[in-house]
Write an enzyme that holds these catalytic residues in place. Structure first.
Site, PDB file in Angstrom:
ATOM      1  N   HIS A 191      -5.088   1.850  24.975  1.00  0.00           N
ATOM      2  CA  HIS A 191      -3.709   1.866  25.505  1.00  0.00           C
ATOM      3  C   HIS A 191      -3.618   2.503  26.896  1.00  0.00           C
ATOM      4  O   HIS A 191      -2.606   2.341  27.568  1.00  0.00           O
ATOM      5  CB  HIS A 191      -2.773   2.619  24.559  1.00  0.00           C
ATOM      6  CG  HIS A 191      -2.636   1.981  23.207  1.00  0.00           C
ATOM      7  ND1 HIS A 191      -2.257   0.660  23.049  1.00  0.00           N
ATOM      8  CD2 HIS A 191      -2.841   2.466  21.955  1.00  0.00           C
ATOM      9  CE1 HIS A 191      -2.230   0.378  21.745  1.00  0.00           C
ATOM     10  NE2 HIS A 191      -2.581   1.446  21.069  1.00  0.00           N
ATOM     11  N   GLY A 210      -0.123   6.143  23.958  1.00  0.00           N
ATOM     12  CA  GLY A 210      -0.560   5.884  22.575  1.00  0.00           C
ATOM     13  C   GLY A 210      -1.869   6.547  22.191  1.00  0.00           C
ATOM     14  O   GLY A 210      -2.768   5.890  21.676  1.00  0.00           O
ATOM     15  N   ASP A 214      -8.242  -3.679  16.463  1.00  0.00           N
ATOM     16  CA  ASP A 214      -7.334  -2.555  16.168  1.00  0.00           C
ATOM     17  C   ASP A 214      -5.969  -3.154  15.804  1.00  0.00           C
ATOM     18  O   ASP A 214      -5.600  -4.215  16.302  1.00  0.00           O
ATOM     19  CB  ASP A 214      -7.226  -1.700  17.442  1.00  0.00           C
ATOM     20  CG  ASP A 214      -6.507  -0.378  17.250  1.00  0.00           C
ATOM     21  OD1 ASP A 214      -7.182   0.657  17.292  1.00  0.00           O
ATOM     22  OD2 ASP A 214      -5.261  -0.397  17.100  1.00  0.00           O
ATOM     23  N   ASP A 226      -7.381   1.051  11.915  1.00  0.00           N
ATOM     24  CA  ASP A 226      -5.985   1.129  11.486  1.00  0.00           C
ATOM     25  C   ASP A 226      -5.438  -0.223  11.021  1.00  0.00           C
ATOM     26  O   ASP A 226      -4.300  -0.320  10.573  1.00  0.00           O
ATOM     27  CB  ASP A 226      -5.083   1.746  12.571  1.00  0.00           C
ATOM     28  CG  ASP A 226      -5.379   1.239  13.970  1.00  0.00           C
ATOM     29  OD1 ASP A 226      -6.145   0.265  14.100  1.00  0.00           O
ATOM     30  OD2 ASP A 226      -4.838   1.822  14.930  1.00  0.00           O
ATOM     31  N   TYR A 270      -6.363   5.969  11.143  1.00  0.00           N
ATOM     32  CA  TYR A 270      -5.807   7.297  10.858  1.00  0.00           C
ATOM     33  C   TYR A 270      -5.962   7.694   9.401  1.00  0.00           C
ATOM     34  O   TYR A 270      -5.703   8.839   9.045  1.00  0.00           O
ATOM     35  CB  TYR A 270      -4.361   7.340  11.373  1.00  0.00           C
ATOM     36  CG  TYR A 270      -4.399   6.937  12.832  1.00  0.00           C
ATOM     37  CD1 TYR A 270      -4.974   7.792  13.768  1.00  0.00           C
ATOM     38  CD2 TYR A 270      -4.038   5.654  13.251  1.00  0.00           C
ATOM     39  CE1 TYR A 270      -5.143   7.410  15.090  1.00  0.00           C
ATOM     40  CE2 TYR A 270      -4.198   5.260  14.568  1.00  0.00           C
ATOM     41  CZ  TYR A 270      -4.750   6.137  15.480  1.00  0.00           C
ATOM     42  OH  TYR A 270      -4.939   5.746  16.781  1.00  0.00           O
ATOM     43  N   ASP A 317       3.741  10.703  22.828  1.00  0.00           N
ATOM     44  CA  ASP A 317       2.731  10.342  21.824  1.00  0.00           C
ATOM     45  C   ASP A 317       1.421  11.096  22.031  1.00  0.00           C
ATOM     46  O   ASP A 317       0.654  11.277  21.086  1.00  0.00           O
ATOM     47  CB  ASP A 317       2.400   8.840  21.912  1.00  0.00           C
ATOM     48  CG  ASP A 317       3.396   7.984  21.164  1.00  0.00           C
ATOM     49  OD1 ASP A 317       4.165   8.538  20.357  1.00  0.00           O
ATOM     50  OD2 ASP A 317       3.407   6.753  21.401  1.00  0.00           O
ATOM     51  N   HIS A 349      -3.140  -2.286  16.661  1.00  0.00           N
ATOM     52  CA  HIS A 349      -2.229  -2.298  17.814  1.00  0.00           C
ATOM     53  C   HIS A 349      -2.792  -3.186  18.924  1.00  0.00           C
ATOM     54  O   HIS A 349      -4.007  -3.235  19.129  1.00  0.00           O
ATOM     55  CB  HIS A 349      -2.052  -0.873  18.359  1.00  0.00           C
ATOM     56  CG  HIS A 349      -1.560   0.106  17.335  1.00  0.00           C
ATOM     57  ND1 HIS A 349      -2.411   0.922  16.613  1.00  0.00           N
ATOM     58  CD2 HIS A 349      -0.307   0.379  16.897  1.00  0.00           C
ATOM     59  CE1 HIS A 349      -1.698   1.670  15.780  1.00  0.00           C
ATOM     60  NE2 HIS A 349      -0.413   1.357  15.921  1.00  0.00           N
TER      61      HIS A 349
HETATM   62 ZN   LIG Z   1      -4.434   1.355  16.868  1.00  0.00          ZN
END
Ligand SMILES: [Zn+2]
Length: 314
Positions: free
Chosen positions: A126, A134, A163, A251, A295, A84, A165
């Site tokens: 991450h 990530g 976020d 995101d 993104y 990634d 994630h």
């Molecule tokens: Zn994220």
């Protein structure tokens, strides 16, 4: 109007991956163009990026891992992880500027020059102490938390992550630490990277009950988020944190190419306002904001500038 230290500049803009990677080096520019349209650049204290020293990074990062990052950065090809997070020439310096700028902002806050800071390129949640993951090479937030303790004698830190994630790099580093209060709202890990952040993960040992993971199903919008946010804010107030950190990844907004929540920037503005209030009440006003993921360029420009604006105006 509150003085807010805003860290942007060329050295931070270099943190981004080449060849059409979603985390490209153009993200800061997308943020900054909107900052200028809204005239927020004139209302914030714009600061030049600063590079962290090896000693500063090693407060959180494993020295062997730092050596690996330096080597890959020089080589400029291959991956920091399983695929990634590509290596690029200058990746070490770019990562050190992300953490170093965060530390410079922290110094300004602890010296009393400002009470709030915002850094769009940061919140690399991450990254582990000894591994990249990530799109995150070095965990700037971890370096800030360790520095708060080592240099400023502050232990009880609220870390809030919206976020899309789960912020696994921060969460698991402090899973057993009762003084890092975590609220992490994200898309359900069964449907998205990194697959963690379940409600039953509430901290380990003495830290049990100090972490709140709230997983939202794909397609969730503002209403679902805000219903949970009220509970999250109450949870944070219960711990009377001495310092507040917000990772406001964009995101989680509708239309992100990598995820499926459908929030609007109104959520980012609301969270920022509420956390400024929390910081005023508990933490002598001290709050740092980091951009994190995001993104869709239009989304990150709106979401992050809404946070910056809330920091200035609340
Ligand atoms: Zn994220």
């Amino acid at each position: 109007m509150n003085p807010v230290a805003l860290y942007v500049g060329e050295a931070l803009g270099r943190y981004g991956f080449p060849n059409g990677h979603p985390f490209g080096p153009d993200r800061q520019r997308a943020f900054w163009d909107e900052t200028r349209v809204r005239d927020l650049d004139r209302r914030a204290l714009v600061c030049e990026p600063v590079c962290a020293t090896h000693e500063e990074l090693a407060r959180f990062c494993d020295p062997g891992f730092l050596a690996f990052v330096a080597e890959m950065s020089e080589r400029g090809e291959g991956y920091f992880d399983y695929g990634d997070t590509p290596a690029f020439a200058g990746a070490y310096e770019a990562s050190a500027h992300v953490a170093g700028s965060a530390l410079a902002a922290l110094r300004q806050i602890m010296d009393g020059a400002v009470r709030r800071s915002f850094q769009p390129i940061g919140g690399l949640h991450h990254a582990r102490r000894d591994a990249a993951a990530g799109f995150c090479i070095l965990n700037d937030t971890g370096v800030v938390i360790e520095t708060l303790r080592a240099q400023y004698g502050i232990r009880r830190v609220a870390y809030v992550d919206i976020d899309v994630h789960h912020g696994d790099g921060v969460f698991y580093a402090y899973e057993s630490d009762p003084d890092v209060i975590v609220v992490d709202m994200h898309q359900d890990g069964r449907t998205l990277y990194p697959g963690t952040g379940h409600a039953y993960e509430s901290g380990k040992g003495a830290a049990k009950g100090t972490k709140l993971n709230i997983a939202l199903m794909p397609g969730s919008g503002d209403e679902a988020f805000l219903a949970e946010w009220t509970r999250a804010l109450k949870f944070l107030r219960g711990f009377d944190p001495q310092f507040v950190i917000l990772q406001c990844g964009a995101d989680s907004l509708a239309g992100d190419p990598l995820a499926m929540l459908k929030l609007t920037p109104a959520v980012h503005a609301r969270v920022a306002r509420d956390l400024c209030g929390l910081a005023e009440d508990c933490a002598a006003g001290r709050i740092m904001g980091f951009g994190g993921g995001g993104y869709n360029r239009r989304n990150l420009a709106r979401g992050w500038n809404d946070v910056l604006q809330a920091f200035i105006e609340t």
